[in-house]
Design a protein around this motif. Structure first.
Motif, short mmCIF file in Angstrom:
data_model
loop_
_atom_site.label_atom_id
_atom_site.label_comp_id
_atom_site.label_asym_id
_atom_site.label_seq_id
_atom_site.Cartn_x
_atom_site.Cartn_y
_atom_site.Cartn_z
N ASN A 47 31.60 -34.50 -8.95
CA ASN A 47 30.88 -35.85 -9.51
C ASN A 47 29.50 -35.13 -9.75
O ASN A 47 29.17 -34.26 -8.80
CB ASN A 47 30.86 -36.90 -8.72
N GLY A 48 28.93 -35.16 -11.10
CA GLY A 48 27.66 -34.52 -11.25
C GLY A 48 26.40 -35.04 -10.22
O GLY A 48 25.46 -34.58 -10.03
N GLN A 49 26.66 -36.36 -9.55
CA GLN A 49 25.66 -36.84 -8.81
C GLN A 49 25.83 -36.35 -7.43
O GLN A 49 24.89 -36.35 -6.63
CB GLN A 49 26.05 -38.45 -8.56
N ARG A 50 26.66 -35.48 -7.25
CA ARG A 50 26.85 -34.76 -5.91
C ARG A 50 26.40 -33.17 -5.91
O ARG A 50 26.36 -32.48 -4.87
CB ARG A 50 28.14 -34.69 -5.40
N LEU A 51 25.51 -33.00 -7.14
CA LEU A 51 24.82 -31.54 -7.27
C LEU A 51 23.28 -31.99 -7.50
O LEU A 51 22.67 -32.89 -7.87
CB LEU A 51 25.48 -31.19 -8.41
N LYS A 52 22.78 -30.88 -7.19
CA LYS A 52 21.22 -30.69 -7.15
C LYS A 52 21.08 -29.11 -7.48
O LYS A 52 21.68 -28.34 -6.91
CB LYS A 52 20.58 -31.28 -6.06
N PRO A 53 19.75 -29.09 -8.37
CA PRO A 53 19.92 -27.60 -8.79
C PRO A 53 19.14 -26.85 -7.50
O PRO A 53 18.69 -27.32 -6.61
CB PRO A 53 18.34 -27.81 -9.59
N PHE A 54 19.68 -25.55 -7.64
CA PHE A 54 19.35 -24.80 -6.39
C PHE A 54 17.90 -23.99 -7.06
O PHE A 54 18.03 -23.44 -8.04
CB PHE A 54 20.44 -23.64 -6.38
N LEU A 55 17.02 -23.88 -6.28
CA LEU A 55 15.62 -23.27 -6.51
C LEU A 55 15.70 -22.18 -5.76
O LEU A 55 15.73 -22.23 -4.45
CB LEU A 55 14.61 -24.41 -6.10
N GLU A 56 15.62 -20.92 -6.45
CA GLU A 56 15.78 -19.58 -5.77
C GLU A 56 14.23 -19.20 -5.54
O GLU A 56 13.39 -19.45 -6.29
CB GLU A 56 16.39 -18.42 -6.58
N LEU A 57 14.14 -18.91 -4.35
CA LEU A 57 12.72 -18.13 -4.03
C LEU A 57 12.57 -16.90 -4.58
O LEU A 57 13.31 -15.99 -4.22
CB LEU A 57 12.24 -18.35 -2.44
N ARG A 58 11.70 -16.79 -5.45
CA ARG A 58 11.19 -15.53 -5.88
C ARG A 58 10.47 -14.56 -4.90
O ARG A 58 9.47 -15.08 -4.13
CB ARG A 58 10.63 -15.46 -7.27
N ALA A 59 10.76 -13.42 -4.73
CA ALA A 59 9.91 -12.41 -3.72
C ALA A 59 8.63 -12.38 -4.38
O ALA A 59 8.52 -11.88 -5.46
CB ALA A 59 10.55 -10.91 -3.63
N PRO A 60 7.61 -12.33 -3.57
CA PRO A 60 6.34 -12.29 -4.18
C PRO A 60 5.99 -10.60 -4.39
O PRO A 60 6.57 -10.03 -3.89
CB PRO A 60 5.21 -12.62 -2.96
N GLU A 61 5.20 -10.49 -5.46
CA GLU A 61 4.98 -9.21 -5.85
C GLU A 61 3.92 -8.56 -5.12
O GLU A 61 3.04 -8.99 -4.60
CB GLU A 61 4.25 -9.28 -7.09
N VAL A 62 4.43 -7.52 -4.32
CA VAL A 62 3.66 -6.75 -3.32
C VAL A 62 2.88 -5.74 -3.87
O VAL A 62 3.11 -4.84 -4.70
CB VAL A 62 4.82 -6.27 -2.31
N GLU A 63 1.53 -5.62 -3.64
CA GLU A 63 0.77 -4.90 -3.99
C GLU A 63 0.57 -3.70 -3.03
O GLU A 63 0.18 -4.04 -1.78
CB GLU A 63 -0.69 -5.53 -4.48
#
Length: 158
Positions: free
Chosen positions: A131-147
């Motif tokens: 059921n679509g109500q049992r799902l939520k978007p997965f938010l991926e953490l992006r690695a911060p750009e390293v200088e």
């Protein structure tokens, strides 16, 4: 109408001698059966009005609560290839205090009408419908750009 019938909704069948005594008591108190019958009908009509008012108030309350609840529901839209988390309702039976009830991530394969979604487990390629109500978007953490900063001894010029 007798009070018994008002409360229980059916006629009270008393033995004959009790019915006779009740009739005799009414006559002794000089009650008019016609006036008492009219009064009882008025009371029944009032009772019916009170019941209808209570029903209408309950219905209005339920409608208002439904509007408030529906206003707070967010519509979720998914697309193929999106990563999602699946709600695991079985963790309610054996709750872990800090354990997450969301498992995944899974990949969305197909979206069906009326909210059904087919998802795939990327680890072992299992495909199943949920059921679509049992799902939520997965938010991926992006690695911060390293200088990169090179730390060297400073060179002073004269």
């Amino acid at each position: 109408m007798s009070p018994y019938r008002l409360v229980y909704g059916k006629a009270c069948h008393l033995p004959v001698e009790l019915e006779h005594r009740a009739y005799w008591a009414i006559k002794q108190l000089n009650f008019s059966l016609d006036k008492a019958g009219i009064q009882r009908k008025l009371q029944l009509n009032e009772l019916e009005e009170i019941r209808n008012d209570a029903y209408n108030c309950g219905k209005r309350y339920k409608d208002q609560m439904k509007k408030i609840h529906d206003k707070n529901i967010l519509r979720k839209s998914f697309f193929s290839g999106q990563k999602v988390l699946l709600y695991n309702s079985r963790l309610h039976l054996f709750p872990g205090k800090l354990r997450s009830r969301w498992s995944g991530p899974f990949l969305v394969r197909t979206i069906f009408p009326h909210g059904a979604v087919e998802i795939e487990n990327p680890k072992n390629s299992d495909v199943f419908k949920v059921n679509g109500q049992r799902l939520k978007p997965f938010l991926e953490l992006r690695a911060p750009e390293v200088e990169d900063i090179l730390l060297e001894d400073p060179v002073y010029q004269d």
